[in-house]
Design a protein around this motif. Structure first.
Motif, PDB file in Angstrom:
ATOM      1  N   THR A 284      -4.574  -2.873  -6.223  1.00 52.39           N
ATOM      2  CA  THR A 284      -4.345  -3.499  -4.926  1.00 52.39           C
ATOM      3  C   THR A 284      -3.476  -4.738  -5.041  1.00 52.39           C
ATOM      4  OG1 THR A 284      -6.278  -4.950  -5.098  1.00 52.39           O
ATOM      5  CG2 THR A 284      -6.627  -2.723  -4.201  1.00 52.39           C
ATOM      6  N   TYR A 285      -3.052  -5.220  -3.899  1.00 51.23           N
ATOM      7  CA  TYR A 285      -2.306  -6.481  -3.867  1.00 51.23           C
ATOM      8  C   TYR A 285      -3.186  -7.619  -4.359  1.00 51.23           C
ATOM      9  CZ  TYR A 285       1.133  -9.868  -2.313  1.00 51.23           C
ATOM     10  OH  TYR A 285       2.070 -10.874  -2.289  1.00 51.23           O
TER      11      TYR A 285
ATOM     12  N   SER B  27      -1.448   2.962  -5.052  1.00 52.75           N
ATOM     13  CA  SER B  27      -2.825   3.046  -4.543  1.00 52.75           C
ATOM     14  C   SER B  27      -3.880   2.867  -5.631  1.00 52.75           C
ATOM     15  CB  SER B  27      -3.044   4.394  -3.844  1.00 52.75           C
ATOM     16  OG  SER B  27      -2.897   5.466  -4.768  1.00 52.75           O
TER      17      SER B  27
ATOM     18  N   PRO C 152       0.803  -1.233   0.000  1.00 55.12           N
ATOM     19  CA  PRO C 152       0.000   0.000   0.000  1.00 55.12           C
ATOM     20  C   PRO C 152       0.832   1.277   0.000  1.00 55.12           C
ATOM     21  CG  PRO C 152      -0.890  -1.581   1.570  1.00 55.12           C
ATOM     22  CD  PRO C 152       0.447  -2.111   1.135  1.00 55.12           C
ATOM     23  N   ASP C 153       2.101   1.176   0.390  1.00 54.48           N
ATOM     24  CA  ASP C 153       2.973   2.347   0.433  1.00 54.48           C
ATOM     25  C   ASP C 153       3.610   2.657  -0.915  1.00 54.48           C
ATOM     26  OD1 ASP C 153       2.604   2.784   3.207  1.00 54.48           O
ATOM     27  OD2 ASP C 153       4.057   1.207   3.650  1.00 54.48           O
TER      28      ASP C 153
END
Length: 329
Positions: free
Chosen positions: A184-185, A181, A177-178
């Motif tokens: 997503t994973y 954005s 998430p860093d």
């Protein structure tokens, strides 16, 4: 620490595995103990993957204007990096690049495209046609890296002879998430699952130098193990002006080599390659990647940065007394 390195190496050599906590200890060994760590990682490499070096090459088939905001990427439309932008390259240009890659020693060639996926049907169809030509005319193993992949697209790639699909998880799940954005994973997992359903071998790794911790590098390795990934490219960030990571602190060569070695301890049978950024970050210690547990390299240029001379890479492999793998056709 020396005894720990030796005992954990012996366990892996006997067919066992190490824990996450033990891997975290290994990745934090001192510079003085690093050469021993590399030597033991290379013993593991020798036992489980042999001496052949796997050389692959890629082409940036469609560049720039990517809607995703990955903080490391020169091709993101969110940043002003001055990267060259173009639509899908012509068939002949890509096939010619594949011929040059084979002549330079590559046994595998991949078409990589910027963007979230292949929303334009014509692009996907044209990529498939080009990959078929490469397999038939060049005689080199074919791969693809086309972003988020549907199940139908995955089966089509398998049908035409693609052996591997590349989709990096980029970093540890806790750190993802860093760095991005706009997807997503779970989007990554969607693609990897679809490729695996189709019987494609998934090539997935990431980038060191994204402000992750050493523990998160270990986390990434164990995540790849959980996913059953056995082809792992490890890139090193080359900070790109205009991106949020333009001023990231570069890792030291020994720090990078420790991470490489620990990946070998965790993934003893995997094809693990040093890829983008090795020339800039490892400099004169590049050879220690192949002498410290790794069994593959990416040759030639990368997506938006150049590589080093393929003749230099050939000489490095020769000097190590190693041979290269042969393509699976």
């Amino acid at each position: 620490m020396k005894n720990l390195i030796l005992s954990l190496a012996d366990r892996v050599l006997q067919g066992g595995s190490i824990t996450c906590q033990e891997a975290e200890q290994l990745i934090d060994v001192s510079d003085d103990d690093t050469m021993l760590l590399l030597a033991m990682a290379d013993r593991i490499r020798q036992k489980f993957t042999g001496d052949a070096v796997d050389c692959c090459a890629i082409i940036n088939g469609r560049s720039g204007r990517c809607p995703e905001n990955c903080k490391f990427c020169a091709q993101s439309a969110h940043y002003n990096t001055g990267v060259e932008e173009y639509s899908l390259l012509a068939e002949d240009e890509i096939v010619d690049a594949a011929k040059k890659a084979k002549a330079a020693g590559a046994v595998r060639f991949s078409i990589v495209t910027s963007g979230r996926g292949q929303s334009k049907a014509d692009d996907f169809d044209n990529i498939c046609k080009t990959l078929i030509r490469i397999r038939e005319e060049v005689g080199i193993e074919i791969c693809a890296s086309l972003g988020i992949l549907t199940e139908a697209q995955a089966f089509e790639l398998k049908k035409i002879g693609v052996t591997r699909y590349h989709s990096n998880i980029e970093t540890a799940p806790s750190h993802f998430p860093d760095i991005c954005s706009t997807h997503t994973y779970e989007d990554k997992m969607f693609t990897i699952r679809n490729a695996q359903k189709a019987g494609l071998r998934v090539c997935s790794g990431g980038i060191f130098g994204l402000n992750e911790t050493a523990k998160q590098r270990v986390e990434m390795a164990f995540e790849l193990k959980r996913l059953g990934i056995d082809s792992v490219p490890l890139n090193l960030l080359t900070p790109i002006p205009g991106t949020p990571f333009a001023d990231n602190k570069t890792l030291t060569p020994l720090e990078i080599l420790r991470a490489y070695a620990v990946f070998r301890f965790i993934l003893p049978k995997a094809l693990i390659r040093t890829a983008g950024g090795r020339e800039v970050n490892l400099r004169d210690l590049q050879v220690l990647a192949l002498n410290g547990g790794l069994n593959g390299i990416m040759i030639g240029g990368y997506l938006t940065t150049g590589g080093r001379s393929t003749d230099a890479d050939k000489q490095m492999i020769k000097d190590l007394g190693r041979k290269v793998t042969v393509p699976v056709l």
